[in-house]
Each structure stands twice: as structure tokens, then as C-alpha cells.
Design a protein around this motif. Structure first.
Motif, mmCIF file in Angstrom:
data_model
loop_
_atom_site.group_PDB
_atom_site.id
_atom_site.type_symbol
_atom_site.label_atom_id
_atom_site.label_comp_id
_atom_site.label_asym_id
_atom_site.label_seq_id
_atom_site.Cartn_x
_atom_site.Cartn_y
_atom_site.Cartn_z
ATOM 1 N N ILE A 1 25.879 -44.632 2.086
ATOM 2 C CA ILE A 1 26.987 -45.538 1.777
ATOM 3 C C ILE A 1 28.273 -44.749 1.569
ATOM 4 O O ILE A 1 28.317 -43.815 0.767
ATOM 5 C CB ILE A 1 26.671 -46.384 0.533
ATOM 6 N N LEU B 1 32.308 -45.397 0.587
ATOM 7 C CA LEU B 1 33.218 -46.382 0.007
ATOM 8 C C LEU B 1 34.655 -46.058 0.404
ATOM 9 O O LEU B 1 35.076 -44.905 0.310
ATOM 10 C CB LEU B 1 33.110 -46.394 -1.515
ATOM 11 N N ILE C 1 27.513 -49.092 5.052
ATOM 12 C CA ILE C 1 26.110 -48.742 4.833
ATOM 13 C C ILE C 1 25.515 -48.363 6.182
ATOM 14 O O ILE C 1 25.341 -49.218 7.055
ATOM 15 C CB ILE C 1 25.343 -49.932 4.218
ATOM 16 N N ARG D 1 27.344 -47.053 -5.590
ATOM 17 C CA ARG D 1 26.616 -46.708 -4.366
ATOM 18 C C ARG D 1 25.104 -46.775 -4.597
ATOM 19 O O ARG D 1 24.366 -47.317 -3.768
ATOM 20 C CB ARG D 1 27.034 -45.317 -3.873
ATOM 21 N N HIS D 2 24.623 -46.251 -5.732
ATOM 22 C CA HIS D 2 23.186 -46.291 -6.031
ATOM 23 C C HIS D 2 22.707 -47.729 -6.217
ATOM 24 O O HIS D 2 21.643 -48.103 -5.712
ATOM 25 C CB HIS D 2 22.873 -45.457 -7.280
ATOM 26 N N ALA E 1 21.919 -43.963 -1.506
ATOM 27 C CA ALA E 1 23.343 -43.876 -1.860
ATOM 28 C C ALA E 1 24.087 -42.986 -0.874
ATOM 29 O O ALA E 1 25.264 -43.209 -0.593
ATOM 30 C CB ALA E 1 23.501 -43.364 -3.285
ATOM 31 N N ASP E 2 23.404 -41.996 -0.310
ATOM 32 C CA ASP E 2 24.027 -41.103 0.668
ATOM 33 C C ASP E 2 24.359 -41.814 1.979
ATOM 34 O O ASP E 2 25.154 -41.309 2.770
ATOM 35 C CB ASP E 2 23.115 -39.910 0.956
ATOM 36 N N ALA F 1 22.672 -49.565 -2.840
ATOM 37 C CA ALA F 1 21.511 -49.115 -2.057
ATOM 38 C C ALA F 1 20.234 -49.805 -2.543
ATOM 39 O O ALA F 1 19.433 -50.287 -1.737
ATOM 40 C CB ALA F 1 21.366 -47.596 -2.141
ATOM 41 N N GLN G 1 31.904 -45.017 -9.073
ATOM 42 C CA GLN G 1 31.674 -45.136 -7.632
ATOM 43 C C GLN G 1 30.256 -44.707 -7.267
ATOM 44 O O GLN G 1 29.587 -45.367 -6.471
ATOM 45 C CB GLN G 1 32.682 -44.285 -6.864
ATOM 46 N N GLN G 2 29.793 -43.613 -7.851
ATOM 47 C CA GLN G 2 28.430 -43.134 -7.583
ATOM 48 C C GLN G 2 27.400 -44.163 -8.064
ATOM 49 O O GLN G 2 26.432 -44.457 -7.362
ATOM 50 C CB GLN G 2 28.193 -41.775 -8.249
ATOM 51 N N ALA H 1 32.368 -51.122 1.579
ATOM 52 C CA ALA H 1 31.169 -50.277 1.603
ATOM 53 C C ALA H 1 30.638 -50.235 3.022
ATOM 54 O O ALA H 1 30.375 -51.277 3.620
ATOM 55 C CB ALA H 1 30.105 -50.839 0.662
#
Length: 140
Positions: A80, A82, A95, A61-62, A77-78, A65, A57-58, A93
Motif C-alpha cells: 500500500i 499513500l 493497493i 496502511r496495516h 502494508a508494504d 491491509a 500513516q503506518q 491508497a
């Protein structure tokens, strides 16, 4: 919200649907709180929910982004959040953007990106990527 599957090399060409929330319909904010625009981008992945663990998941997100950031619009990523539900895996997601024009640009980038390009950028097998929606006000 219209859903458009972005398969193969075909680009998502449907027009964006903007969700507008009247300021009178919004809940009151806590002191210092703000409303910010956001983009909701649904994805369906062909993997098990167990395989989409915290590390995956991390990474997602990265990569997301990075895929939607431009010279003028920076997404981290912060920004976003999920929401994950079993389907194969359904991922919504959210954003967060600092302005409505930046949220619109993020949505435009996602609409212009093919499913194949998203799979390569996100490094996940996608069954479907539906049309992103700009939410005009989101409490933070």
C-alpha cells in the motif's frame, strides 16, 4: 471514476469502473520490471494533516491491509502506497495486487464495506470513502 459516498450503514452499491491501460500506451520497463494490477481507494478523513504523521500513516496502511485481506487474497502494508493531500485529509491508497482477479476482490471488499465499518477497521474518522478503482497495469 464514479464517486459514491459510503455513509452510515448504507453500503456502496455502485458498479466498479475498471481503468484499462493498453500495453502499447505503457512506458517501457527497466530490465526485470513488471506491471501489476492495483486498486486506488480514495478516503477523506476528518483530522488535521499534522495528526496524520508517519506513525498514523503506518498504522493506517496495516489496518487497511488487514481490512481487505481474505483467506485467498493477502495484502500487506508494504503493498500500500499513500498519497496524502490536505482536504480535511485526502488519502489515496494504492493497493498493489499480484493478479487482476485479486485486485478485483480487494475492490469488491472495499465496495461492500460501509463507511462505519471502515472507520472501525482503520481507526480513523472518515468523512467519505469513494468507490475504489482497479488499475489494470502499474509499473513496479
Amino acid at each position: 471514476m464514479t464517486t459514491t459516498s459510503c455513509g452510515g450503514e448504507r453500503r456502496c452499491a455502485s458498479t466498479s469502473k475498471f481503468s484499462s491501460v493498453s500495453s502499447s500506451a505503457l512506458p517501457p520497463l527497466s530490465p526485470g520490471g513488471v506491471y501489476r494490477p492495483a486498486v486506488q481507494a480514495p478516503f477523506v478523513m476528518s483530522r488535521s494533516i499534522e495528526a496524520f504523521d508517519a506513525v498514523a500513516q503506518q498504522a493506517f496502511r496495516h489496518r487497511l491491509a488487514a481490512a481487505v485481506s481474505t483467506t485467498f487474497v493477502r495484502v500487506s502494508a508494504d503493498d500500500i502506497v499513500l498519497t496524502i493531500t490536505p482536504a480535511s485529509i485526502s488519502v489515496l491508497a494504492r493497493i498493489t495486487a499480484d493478479t487482476e482477479p485479486n485486485a478485483s476482490e480487494v475492490a469488491r471488499i472495499l465496495r461492500a464495506t460501509t463507511r462505519v465499518e471502515l472507520e472501525a477497521s482503520l481507526e480513523v474518522p472518515l468523512v467519505e470513502a469513494t468507490t475504489p478503482v482497479v488499475i489494470s497495469a502499474l509499473p513496479l
